[in-house]
Design an enzyme around this catalytic site. Structure first.
Site, PDB file in Angstrom:
ATOM      1  N   SER A 161       0.859  -1.360   0.020  1.00 38.58           N
ATOM      2  CA  SER A 161       0.033   0.211   0.038  1.00 38.58           C
ATOM      3  C   SER A 161       1.119   1.222  -0.020  1.00 38.58           C
ATOM      4  O   SER A 161       1.371   1.573   0.854  1.00 38.58           O
ATOM      5  CB  SER A 161      -0.869  -0.011   1.320  1.00 38.58           C
ATOM      6  OG  SER A 161      -1.610   1.126   1.367  1.00 38.58           O
TER       7      SER A 161
ATOM      8  N   LYS B 103      -1.394  -0.934  -4.298  1.00 33.92           N
ATOM      9  CA  LYS B 103      -2.425  -0.296  -3.772  1.00 33.92           C
ATOM     10  C   LYS B 103      -1.947   1.121  -3.831  1.00 33.92           C
ATOM     11  O   LYS B 103      -0.951   1.579  -3.035  1.00 33.92           O
ATOM     12  CB  LYS B 103      -2.961  -0.805  -2.788  1.00 33.92           C
ATOM     13  CG  LYS B 103      -3.926   0.256  -1.826  1.00 33.92           C
ATOM     14  CD  LYS B 103      -4.694  -0.603  -0.969  1.00 33.92           C
ATOM     15  CE  LYS B 103      -4.662   0.097   0.463  1.00 33.92           C
ATOM     16  NZ  LYS B 103      -5.287  -0.931   1.511  1.00 33.92           N
TER      17      LYS B 103
ATOM     18  N   LYS C 103      -2.946   4.973  -2.751  1.00 33.50           N
ATOM     19  CA  LYS C 103      -3.881   6.008  -1.770  1.00 33.50           C
ATOM     20  C   LYS C 103      -4.296   7.274  -2.913  1.00 33.50           C
ATOM     21  O   LYS C 103      -3.490   7.815  -3.396  1.00 33.50           O
ATOM     22  CB  LYS C 103      -2.993   6.431  -0.450  1.00 33.50           C
ATOM     23  CG  LYS C 103      -2.779   5.239   0.374  1.00 33.50           C
ATOM     24  CD  LYS C 103      -4.089   4.740   0.778  1.00 33.50           C
ATOM     25  CE  LYS C 103      -3.926   3.920   2.267  1.00 33.50           C
ATOM     26  NZ  LYS C 103      -5.095   3.333   2.793  1.00 33.50           N
TER      27      LYS C 103
ATOM     28  N   ASP D 267      -7.174   2.959  -2.921  1.00 29.54           N
ATOM     29  CA  ASP D 267      -7.757   3.230  -1.834  1.00 29.54           C
ATOM     30  C   ASP D 267      -8.008   4.659  -1.334  1.00 29.54           C
ATOM     31  O   ASP D 267      -7.126   5.417  -1.037  1.00 29.54           O
ATOM     32  CB  ASP D 267      -6.798   2.455  -0.623  1.00 29.54           C
ATOM     33  CG  ASP D 267      -7.585   2.397   0.602  1.00 29.54           C
ATOM     34  OD1 ASP D 267      -8.783   2.960   0.672  1.00 29.54           O
ATOM     35  OD2 ASP D 267      -7.260   1.816   1.545  1.00 29.54           O
TER      36      ASP D 267
ATOM     37  N   GLU E 227     -11.185   0.617  -3.340  1.00 31.71           N
ATOM     38  CA  GLU E 227     -11.513   0.363  -1.992  1.00 31.71           C
ATOM     39  C   GLU E 227     -11.902   1.410  -1.218  1.00 31.71           C
ATOM     40  O   GLU E 227     -11.344   2.804  -1.558  1.00 31.71           O
ATOM     41  CB  GLU E 227      -9.927   0.115  -1.396  1.00 31.71           C
ATOM     42  CG  GLU E 227     -10.008  -0.704   0.136  1.00 31.71           C
ATOM     43  CD  GLU E 227      -8.561  -0.905   0.644  1.00 31.71           C
ATOM     44  OE1 GLU E 227      -7.860  -1.305  -0.230  1.00 31.71           O
ATOM     45  OE2 GLU E 227      -8.522  -0.544   2.024  1.00 31.71           O
TER      46      GLU E 227
ATOM     47  N   ASP F  38     -13.540  -1.334   3.258  1.00 28.43           N
ATOM     48  CA  ASP F  38     -12.572  -1.465   4.392  1.00 28.43           C
ATOM     49  C   ASP F  38     -13.249  -0.938   5.437  1.00 28.43           C
ATOM     50  O   ASP F  38     -14.081  -1.666   6.265  1.00 28.43           O
ATOM     51  CB  ASP F  38     -11.429  -0.709   4.011  1.00 28.43           C
ATOM     52  CG  ASP F  38     -10.312  -0.524   5.131  1.00 28.43           C
ATOM     53  OD1 ASP F  38     -10.791  -1.058   6.186  1.00 28.43           O
ATOM     54  OD2 ASP F  38      -9.413   0.083   4.914  1.00 28.43           O
TER      55      ASP F  38
ATOM     56  N   LYS G 105      -9.876  -6.562   8.062  1.00 31.75           N
ATOM     57  CA  LYS G 105      -8.806  -6.176   9.361  1.00 31.75           C
ATOM     58  C   LYS G 105      -9.333  -6.830  10.515  1.00 31.75           C
ATOM     59  O   LYS G 105     -10.685  -6.313  11.068  1.00 31.75           O
ATOM     60  CB  LYS G 105      -8.711  -4.747   9.328  1.00 31.75           C
ATOM     61  CG  LYS G 105      -7.947  -3.990   7.967  1.00 31.75           C
ATOM     62  CD  LYS G 105      -7.889  -2.399   8.328  1.00 31.75           C
ATOM     63  CE  LYS G 105      -7.415  -2.145   6.901  1.00 31.75           C
ATOM     64  NZ  LYS G 105      -7.190  -0.483   6.810  1.00 31.75           N
TER      65      LYS G 105
ATOM     66  N   GLY H 252      -4.148  -4.041   6.265  1.00 33.58           N
ATOM     67  CA  GLY H 252      -3.137  -3.861   7.412  1.00 33.58           C
ATOM     68  C   GLY H 252      -3.454  -2.383   7.890  1.00 33.58           C
ATOM     69  O   GLY H 252      -3.907  -1.623   7.427  1.00 33.58           O
TER      70      GLY H 252
HETATM   71  O1  OSB Z   1      -7.103   1.905   4.621  1.00 30.54           O
HETATM   72  O2  OSB Z   1      -5.803   0.344   4.148  1.00 30.54           O
HETATM   73  C1  OSB Z   1      -5.961   1.429   4.786  1.00 30.54           C
HETATM   74  C2  OSB Z   1      -2.946   2.430   6.827  1.00 30.54           C
HETATM   75  C3  OSB Z   1      -3.692   2.799   8.008  1.00 30.54           C
HETATM   76  C4  OSB Z   1      -4.919   2.902   8.162  1.00 30.54           C
HETATM   77  C5  OSB Z   1      -5.690   2.566   6.874  1.00 30.54           C
HETATM   78  C6  OSB Z   1      -5.002   1.889   5.873  1.00 30.54           C
HETATM   79  C7  OSB Z   1      -3.530   1.760   5.883  1.00 30.54           C
HETATM   80  C8  OSB Z   1      -2.967   1.179   4.877  1.00 30.54           C
HETATM   81  C9  OSB Z   1      -1.617   0.461   5.108  1.00 30.54           C
HETATM   82  O3  OSB Z   1      -3.405   0.945   3.586  1.00 30.54           O
HETATM   83  C10 OSB Z   1      -1.537  -1.057   4.914  1.00 30.54           C
HETATM   84  C11 OSB Z   1      -0.194  -1.348   5.681  1.00 30.54           C
HETATM   85  O4  OSB Z   1       0.866  -1.480   5.114  1.00 30.54           O
HETATM   86  O5  OSB Z   1      -0.344  -1.920   6.958  1.00 30.54           O
HETATM   87 MG    MG Z   2      -8.382   0.931   3.163  1.00 30.91          MG
END
Ligand code: OSB
Ligand code: MG
Length: 369
Positions: free
Chosen positions: A136, A162, A164, A189, A214, A239, A263, A291
Protein backbone atom coordinates in the site's frame (compact mmCIF):
# COMPACT_ATOMS: atom_id res chain seq x y z
CA UNK A 1 -7.45 -21.26 31.08
CA UNK A 2 -6.83 -19.11 34.15
CA UNK A 3 -5.56 -15.62 33.30
CA UNK A 4 -3.15 -14.24 35.91
CA UNK A 5 -2.30 -10.80 34.51
CA UNK A 6 -3.01 -8.48 31.62
CA UNK A 7 -0.36 -5.95 30.65
CA UNK A 8 -1.32 -2.88 28.61
CA UNK A 9 1.62 -1.14 26.99
CA UNK A 10 1.65 1.82 24.61
CA UNK A 11 4.67 1.93 22.33
CA UNK A 12 5.63 4.77 20.07
CA UNK A 13 7.57 3.87 16.94
CA UNK A 14 8.56 6.31 14.20
CA UNK A 15 7.70 5.36 10.62
CA UNK A 16 10.64 5.37 8.21
CA UNK A 17 8.72 7.99 6.28
CA UNK A 18 5.37 9.67 7.01
CA UNK A 19 2.34 7.76 5.70
CA UNK A 20 -0.10 10.04 3.88
CA UNK A 21 -3.70 9.12 3.07
CA UNK A 22 -6.83 11.13 2.29
CA UNK A 23 -7.56 11.34 6.04
CA UNK A 24 -4.18 12.69 7.09
CA UNK A 25 -0.46 12.23 7.42
CA UNK A 26 1.11 10.24 10.26
CA UNK A 27 4.80 10.15 11.18
CA UNK A 28 4.68 7.59 13.97
CA UNK A 29 2.78 4.62 15.31
CA UNK A 30 1.15 4.48 18.75
CA UNK A 31 0.54 0.78 19.20
CA UNK A 32 -1.20 -0.82 22.15
CA UNK A 33 0.62 -4.05 22.91
CA UNK A 34 -1.43 -6.34 25.15
CA UNK A 35 0.19 -9.25 26.99
CA UNK A 36 -1.78 -11.94 28.81
CA UNK A 37 0.02 -14.18 31.31
CA UNK A 38 -1.55 -17.54 32.01
CA UNK A 39 0.03 -20.35 34.01
CA UNK A 40 3.56 -19.27 33.05
CA UNK A 41 2.84 -18.67 29.35
CA UNK A 42 2.50 -15.28 27.66
CA UNK A 43 0.43 -14.30 24.65
CA UNK A 44 0.47 -11.05 22.67
CA UNK A 45 -2.05 -8.91 20.87
CA UNK A 46 -1.99 -5.48 19.27
CA UNK A 47 -4.60 -2.74 19.17
CA UNK A 48 -4.83 -0.66 16.00
CA UNK A 49 -6.83 2.30 17.31
CA UNK A 50 -5.12 5.67 16.89
CA UNK A 51 -4.88 8.49 19.45
CA UNK A 52 -7.47 10.40 17.41
CA UNK A 53 -10.38 8.90 15.44
CA UNK A 54 -9.09 9.42 11.89
CA UNK A 55 -9.86 6.00 10.41
CA UNK A 56 -12.81 4.79 12.55
CA UNK A 57 -14.19 6.22 15.79
CA UNK A 58 -12.23 4.27 18.37
CA UNK A 59 -9.39 6.02 20.18
CA UNK A 60 -6.40 4.77 22.13
CA UNK A 61 -7.46 6.39 25.45
CA UNK A 62 -10.98 4.98 25.03
CA UNK A 63 -9.59 1.51 24.42
CA UNK A 64 -7.28 1.70 27.44
CA UNK A 65 -10.26 2.66 29.61
CA UNK A 66 -12.38 -0.26 28.39
CA UNK A 67 -9.56 -2.79 28.61
CA UNK A 68 -8.58 -1.66 32.11
CA UNK A 69 -12.09 -1.42 33.52
CA UNK A 70 -14.18 -3.92 31.56
CA UNK A 71 -12.59 -6.57 29.30
CA UNK A 72 -9.45 -7.38 31.33
CA UNK A 73 -11.31 -7.56 34.69
CA UNK A 74 -13.87 -9.92 33.10
CA UNK A 75 -11.10 -12.16 31.76
CA UNK A 76 -9.20 -12.14 35.06
CA UNK A 77 -12.31 -12.93 37.06
CA UNK A 78 -13.75 -15.64 34.83
CA UNK A 79 -10.84 -17.14 32.88
CA UNK A 80 -11.54 -18.49 29.42
CA UNK A 81 -12.27 -21.97 28.05
CA UNK A 82 -11.76 -20.97 24.43
CA UNK A 83 -10.89 -17.58 22.90
CA UNK A 84 -13.88 -17.83 20.54
CA UNK A 85 -16.28 -17.19 23.45
CA UNK A 86 -15.12 -13.67 24.29
CA UNK A 87 -16.08 -10.96 21.80
CA UNK A 88 -19.46 -12.19 20.53
CA UNK A 89 -20.26 -13.82 23.88
CA UNK A 90 -19.15 -12.37 27.17
CA UNK A 91 -18.08 -8.95 25.89
CA UNK A 92 -21.15 -8.35 23.70
CA UNK A 93 -22.88 -6.50 26.56
CA UNK A 94 -20.35 -3.70 26.03
CA UNK A 95 -21.34 -2.33 22.66
CA UNK A 96 -19.06 -1.73 19.72
CA UNK A 97 -15.37 -1.01 20.26
CA UNK A 98 -14.14 -3.93 18.15
CA UNK A 99 -10.51 -2.75 18.08
CA UNK A 100 -10.26 -2.61 21.87
CA UNK A 101 -11.85 -6.05 22.26
CA UNK A 102 -9.61 -7.49 19.53
CA UNK A 103 -6.37 -6.31 21.16
CA UNK A 104 -7.08 -8.56 24.16
CA UNK A 105 -8.79 -11.37 22.25
CA UNK A 106 -5.69 -11.74 20.00
CA UNK A 107 -3.45 -12.03 23.07
CA UNK A 108 -5.69 -14.82 24.42
CA UNK A 109 -5.60 -16.68 21.06
CA UNK A 110 -1.80 -16.43 20.96
CA UNK A 111 -1.48 -17.66 24.56
CA UNK A 112 -3.99 -20.49 23.92
CA UNK A 113 -1.96 -21.66 20.90
CA UNK A 114 1.37 -21.39 22.76
CA UNK A 115 0.02 -23.45 25.67
CA UNK A 116 -0.83 -26.19 23.17
CA UNK A 117 2.49 -25.84 21.38
CA UNK A 118 0.85 -25.22 17.99
CA UNK A 119 1.11 -22.36 15.49
CA UNK A 120 -1.89 -20.04 15.61
CA UNK A 121 -2.67 -20.74 11.94
CA UNK A 122 -3.38 -24.38 12.71
CA UNK A 123 -6.17 -23.37 15.14
CA UNK A 124 -7.68 -21.36 12.27
CA UNK A 125 -7.44 -24.10 9.67
CA UNK A 126 -4.66 -22.35 7.76
CA UNK A 127 -2.33 -24.72 5.94
CA UNK A 128 -0.23 -22.34 3.88
CA UNK A 129 3.26 -21.56 5.18
CA UNK A 130 3.60 -18.46 3.02
CA UNK A 131 1.04 -15.85 1.93
CA UNK A 132 0.85 -13.61 -1.17
CA UNK A 133 1.36 -9.92 -0.45
CA UNK A 134 1.06 -6.55 -2.13
CA UNK A 135 2.02 -3.09 -0.91
CA UNK A 136 0.00 0.00 0.00
CA UNK A 137 1.68 3.21 -1.19
CA UNK A 138 0.94 6.48 0.58
CA UNK A 139 0.61 9.77 -1.24
CA UNK A 140 3.81 11.60 -2.14
CA UNK A 141 4.78 15.17 -3.10
CA UNK A 142 4.95 14.44 -6.82
CA UNK A 143 3.48 11.93 -9.24
CA UNK A 144 7.02 10.96 -10.34
CA UNK A 145 7.84 9.87 -6.78
CA UNK A 146 4.82 7.56 -6.67
CA UNK A 147 5.61 6.13 -10.12
CA UNK A 148 9.17 5.37 -8.94
CA UNK A 149 7.75 3.85 -5.78
CA UNK A 150 5.46 1.59 -7.82
CA UNK A 151 8.40 0.51 -10.01
CA UNK A 152 10.50 -0.31 -6.95
CA UNK A 153 7.75 -2.47 -5.46
CA UNK A 154 7.07 -4.23 -8.76
CA UNK A 155 10.79 -5.00 -9.03
CA UNK A 156 10.71 -6.42 -5.50
CA UNK A 157 8.01 -8.84 -6.65
CA UNK A 158 4.99 -7.45 -4.78
CA UNK A 159 1.96 -9.15 -6.29
CA UNK A 160 -0.29 -6.09 -6.24
CA UNK A 161 0.20 -2.37 -5.76
CA UNK A 162 -2.39 -0.18 -4.03
CA UNK A 163 -2.32 3.59 -4.42
CA UNK A 164 -3.83 5.96 -1.88
CA UNK A 165 -5.98 8.48 -3.76
CA UNK A 166 -8.23 11.49 -3.16
CA UNK A 167 -9.89 14.05 -5.47
CA UNK A 168 -7.04 15.78 -7.35
CA UNK A 169 -4.58 12.92 -6.64
CA UNK A 170 -6.21 10.34 -8.84
CA UNK A 171 -6.61 10.66 -12.63
CA UNK A 172 -3.19 12.08 -13.56
CA UNK A 173 -1.54 9.74 -11.08
CA UNK A 174 -3.27 6.67 -12.49
CA UNK A 175 -2.48 7.74 -16.07
CA UNK A 176 1.21 8.14 -15.17
CA UNK A 177 1.38 4.76 -13.39
CA UNK A 178 -0.49 2.95 -16.16
CA UNK A 179 1.82 4.51 -18.80
CA UNK A 180 4.77 2.72 -17.18
CA UNK A 181 2.97 -0.35 -15.81
CA UNK A 182 0.02 -1.12 -18.10
CA UNK A 183 -0.58 -4.66 -16.85
CA UNK A 184 0.24 -4.87 -13.14
CA UNK A 185 -2.43 -5.76 -10.59
CA UNK A 186 -3.29 -2.24 -9.45
CA UNK A 187 -5.87 -1.01 -6.93
CA UNK A 188 -6.76 2.31 -5.31
CA UNK A 189 -7.85 3.18 -1.77
CA UNK A 190 -9.70 6.48 -1.27
CA UNK A 191 -10.35 6.08 2.48
CA UNK A 192 -13.77 7.71 1.99
CA UNK A 193 -12.60 10.78 0.05
CA UNK A 194 -15.36 10.82 -2.63
CA UNK A 195 -19.10 11.34 -2.69
CA UNK A 196 -21.58 9.67 -5.02
CA UNK A 197 -22.17 12.91 -6.95
CA UNK A 198 -18.51 13.02 -8.14
CA UNK A 199 -19.53 10.97 -11.13
CA UNK A 200 -16.95 12.37 -13.53
CA UNK A 201 -13.93 11.46 -11.39
CA UNK A 202 -15.40 8.09 -10.40
CA UNK A 203 -16.10 7.15 -14.03
CA UNK A 204 -12.58 8.13 -15.05
CA UNK A 205 -11.06 6.06 -12.24
CA UNK A 206 -13.20 3.21 -13.59
CA UNK A 207 -11.24 3.35 -16.86
CA UNK A 208 -7.82 2.26 -15.56
CA UNK A 209 -8.38 -1.49 -15.34
CA UNK A 210 -8.14 -1.57 -11.56
CA UNK A 211 -8.55 -4.84 -9.70
CA UNK A 212 -10.93 -3.05 -7.28
CA UNK A 213 -11.60 0.36 -5.73
CA UNK A 214 -11.33 0.38 -1.94
CA UNK A 215 -13.71 2.45 0.23
CA UNK A 216 -14.38 5.31 -2.20
CA UNK A 217 -17.34 6.76 -0.22
CA UNK A 218 -18.23 7.58 3.40
CA UNK A 219 -16.55 5.47 6.09
CA UNK A 220 -19.81 4.05 7.44
CA UNK A 221 -21.84 3.84 4.25
CA UNK A 222 -23.36 0.88 2.44
CA UNK A 223 -26.28 2.39 0.50
CA UNK A 224 -24.28 4.80 -1.67
CA UNK A 225 -21.63 2.15 -2.30
CA UNK A 226 -24.40 -0.15 -3.57
CA UNK A 227 -25.51 2.58 -5.97
CA UNK A 228 -21.91 3.18 -7.08
CA UNK A 229 -21.38 -0.54 -7.69
CA UNK A 230 -24.15 -0.37 -10.31
CA UNK A 231 -22.47 2.62 -12.01
CA UNK A 232 -18.96 1.15 -12.33
CA UNK A 233 -17.31 -1.83 -14.00
CA UNK A 234 -14.57 -1.98 -11.36
CA UNK A 235 -15.46 -4.07 -8.29
CA UNK A 236 -15.93 -2.18 -5.01
CA UNK A 237 -13.98 -3.37 -1.97
CA UNK A 238 -15.08 -2.14 1.45
CA UNK A 239 -12.71 -1.50 4.34
CA UNK A 240 -13.89 1.09 6.94
CA UNK A 241 -17.59 0.18 6.61
CA UNK A 242 -17.13 -3.49 7.57
CA UNK A 243 -17.07 -3.52 11.38
CA UNK A 244 -18.63 -6.90 12.24
CA UNK A 245 -19.82 -10.16 10.69
CA UNK A 246 -23.37 -8.73 10.67
CA UNK A 247 -22.24 -5.67 8.73
CA UNK A 248 -20.32 -7.79 6.22
CA UNK A 249 -23.49 -9.82 5.67
CA UNK A 250 -25.52 -6.62 5.22
CA UNK A 251 -22.99 -5.19 2.73
CA UNK A 252 -23.00 -8.41 0.69
CA UNK A 253 -26.82 -8.67 0.79
CA UNK A 254 -27.05 -5.06 -0.42
CA UNK A 255 -24.34 -5.66 -3.03
CA UNK A 256 -22.43 -2.68 -1.65
CA UNK A 257 -19.17 -4.56 -2.29
CA UNK A 258 -17.96 -7.64 -4.10
CA UNK A 259 -14.50 -7.79 -2.45
CA UNK A 260 -13.81 -7.80 1.31
CA UNK A 261 -10.82 -6.20 3.03
CA UNK A 262 -10.50 -8.04 6.35
CA UNK A 263 -8.80 -6.23 9.23
CA UNK A 264 -9.06 -8.24 12.40
CA UNK A 265 -9.23 -5.19 14.69
CA UNK A 266 -11.95 -3.50 12.68
CA UNK A 267 -14.26 -6.55 12.65
CA UNK A 268 -13.85 -7.51 16.31
CA UNK A 269 -11.28 -10.27 16.45
CA UNK A 270 -10.30 -13.67 15.18
CA UNK A 271 -13.58 -15.47 15.82
CA UNK A 272 -15.38 -12.69 13.91
CA UNK A 273 -12.73 -13.11 11.18
CA UNK A 274 -13.47 -16.84 10.98
CA UNK A 275 -17.21 -16.18 10.72
CA UNK A 276 -16.67 -13.60 7.95
CA UNK A 277 -14.23 -15.92 6.22
CA UNK A 278 -16.74 -18.76 6.13
CA UNK A 279 -19.48 -16.41 4.89
CA UNK A 280 -17.27 -15.11 2.07
CA UNK A 281 -16.19 -18.60 1.05
CA UNK A 282 -19.84 -19.78 0.98
CA UNK A 283 -20.81 -16.80 -1.20
CA UNK A 284 -17.70 -16.98 -3.39
CA UNK A 285 -16.61 -13.47 -2.36
CA UNK A 286 -12.84 -12.87 -2.62
CA UNK A 287 -11.20 -11.49 0.50
CA UNK A 288 -7.76 -10.23 1.48
CA UNK A 289 -6.03 -9.18 4.68
CA UNK A 290 -5.65 -5.43 5.17
CA UNK A 291 -3.06 -3.73 7.35
CA UNK A 292 -2.79 -0.88 9.83
CA UNK A 293 1.01 -0.44 9.71
CA UNK A 294 1.22 -2.85 12.63
CA UNK A 295 4.35 -3.68 14.61
CA UNK A 296 5.65 -7.25 14.46
CA UNK A 297 2.94 -8.43 16.88
CA UNK A 298 -0.03 -7.30 14.80
CA UNK A 299 1.78 -8.16 11.57
CA UNK A 300 2.40 -11.74 12.75
CA UNK A 301 -1.30 -12.09 13.64
CA UNK A 302 -2.23 -10.83 10.17
CA UNK A 303 0.06 -13.36 8.51
CA UNK A 304 -1.42 -16.26 10.49
CA UNK A 305 -5.02 -15.30 9.78
CA UNK A 306 -4.29 -14.76 6.09
CA UNK A 307 -3.35 -18.45 5.77
CA UNK A 308 -7.07 -19.29 5.82
CA UNK A 309 -8.06 -20.52 2.35
CA UNK A 310 -10.57 -17.73 1.61
CA UNK A 311 -7.83 -15.08 1.54
CA UNK A 312 -7.40 -15.33 -2.21
CA UNK A 313 -6.09 -11.87 -3.12
CA UNK A 314 -2.66 -10.52 -2.06
CA UNK A 315 -2.90 -8.66 1.26
CA UNK A 316 -1.26 -5.52 2.64
CA UNK A 317 1.03 -7.42 5.04
CA UNK A 318 4.25 -6.38 3.33
CA UNK A 319 7.80 -6.40 4.76
CA UNK A 320 8.08 -4.71 8.16
CA UNK A 321 11.25 -2.95 7.01
CA UNK A 322 9.19 -0.83 4.59
CA UNK A 323 7.55 0.77 7.63
CA UNK A 324 10.03 0.53 10.51
CA UNK A 325 13.83 0.86 10.78
CA UNK A 326 13.62 -1.42 13.81
CA UNK A 327 10.67 -3.50 15.02
CA UNK A 328 9.75 -4.63 18.54
CA UNK A 329 9.92 -8.33 17.66
CA UNK A 330 13.12 -10.37 17.51
CA UNK A 331 12.05 -11.86 14.18
CA UNK A 332 12.08 -9.65 11.08
CA UNK A 333 8.90 -10.17 9.08
CA UNK A 334 10.12 -9.83 5.51
CA UNK A 335 8.55 -10.87 2.22
CA UNK A 336 10.57 -12.35 -0.64
CA UNK A 337 9.32 -11.87 -4.18
CA UNK A 338 5.81 -11.05 -2.95
CA UNK A 339 5.55 -14.00 -0.57
CA UNK A 340 5.54 -13.54 3.22
CA UNK A 341 6.63 -16.60 5.21
CA UNK A 342 4.48 -17.52 8.23
CA UNK A 343 6.59 -17.18 11.40
CA UNK A 344 7.23 -20.67 12.75
CA UNK A 345 6.85 -21.87 16.32
CA UNK A 346 3.97 -21.87 18.80
CA UNK A 347 1.34 -19.13 18.69
CA UNK A 348 2.11 -16.26 16.35
CA UNK A 349 5.73 -17.41 16.21
CA UNK A 350 7.39 -14.16 17.23
CA UNK A 351 9.05 -13.01 20.46
CA UNK A 352 9.55 -9.52 21.84
CA UNK A 353 12.85 -7.65 21.70
CA UNK A 354 12.55 -6.65 25.39
CA UNK A 355 15.35 -4.10 25.46
CA UNK A 356 14.04 -2.20 22.45
CA UNK A 357 10.44 -2.59 23.63
CA UNK A 358 11.32 -0.84 26.90
CA UNK A 359 13.08 1.92 24.97
CA UNK A 360 9.99 2.73 22.92
CA UNK A 361 7.42 2.22 25.70
CA UNK A 362 5.45 5.34 26.60
CA UNK A 363 3.08 3.87 29.20
CA UNK A 364 2.76 0.47 30.82
CA UNK A 365 0.30 -0.87 33.39
CA UNK A 366 -0.61 -4.30 34.70
CA UNK A 367 -4.19 -5.32 35.47
CA UNK A 368 -4.53 -8.07 38.10
CA UNK A 369 -7.54 -9.85 39.60
O1 OSB B 1 -7.04 2.01 4.55
O2 OSB B 1 -5.94 0.23 4.36
C1 OSB B 1 -6.07 1.33 4.87
C2 OSB B 1 -3.00 2.15 6.99
C3 OSB B 1 -3.60 2.81 8.05
C4 OSB B 1 -4.95 3.02 8.03
C5 OSB B 1 -5.73 2.56 6.96
C6 OSB B 1 -5.14 1.88 5.91
C7 OSB B 1 -3.74 1.71 5.91
C8 OSB B 1 -2.99 1.09 4.82
C9 OSB B 1 -1.62 0.54 5.14
O3 OSB B 1 -3.38 1.07 3.68
C10 OSB B 1 -1.51 -0.92 5.00
C11 OSB B 1 -0.23 -1.44 5.67
O4 OSB B 1 0.82 -1.39 5.05
O5 OSB B 1 -0.31 -1.92 6.82
MG1 MG C 1 -8.24 0.85 3.25
Amino acid sequence: MRIDEVELRVVRLPYRSPFKTSFGEEAEKHALIVTVRSEGVEGYGEGVMDPFPMYREETLPGAQHLLRNAFAPDLLANGCDHPSELVAGRWARWRGNPMAKTALELAVWDCFARQRGVPLRSLLGGERITIPVGASLGMTATIEQTVDNVTRHVEQGYQRVKLKIEPGWDIDLLAAVRAVHPDIELTVDANSAYTLDMTDALHRIDGFGLHYIEQPLHWDDMVDHAALALMLQTPICLDETLTSPARVKAALDLQACSVVNLKVGRVGGLQATRDIHDMCVARDVPMWCGGMLETGIGRAHNIHLATMPGFVYPGDTASASRTYARDITEQQLEATNGWMPVPEGPGIGVTLDRAFLDEVTEQVETVRP
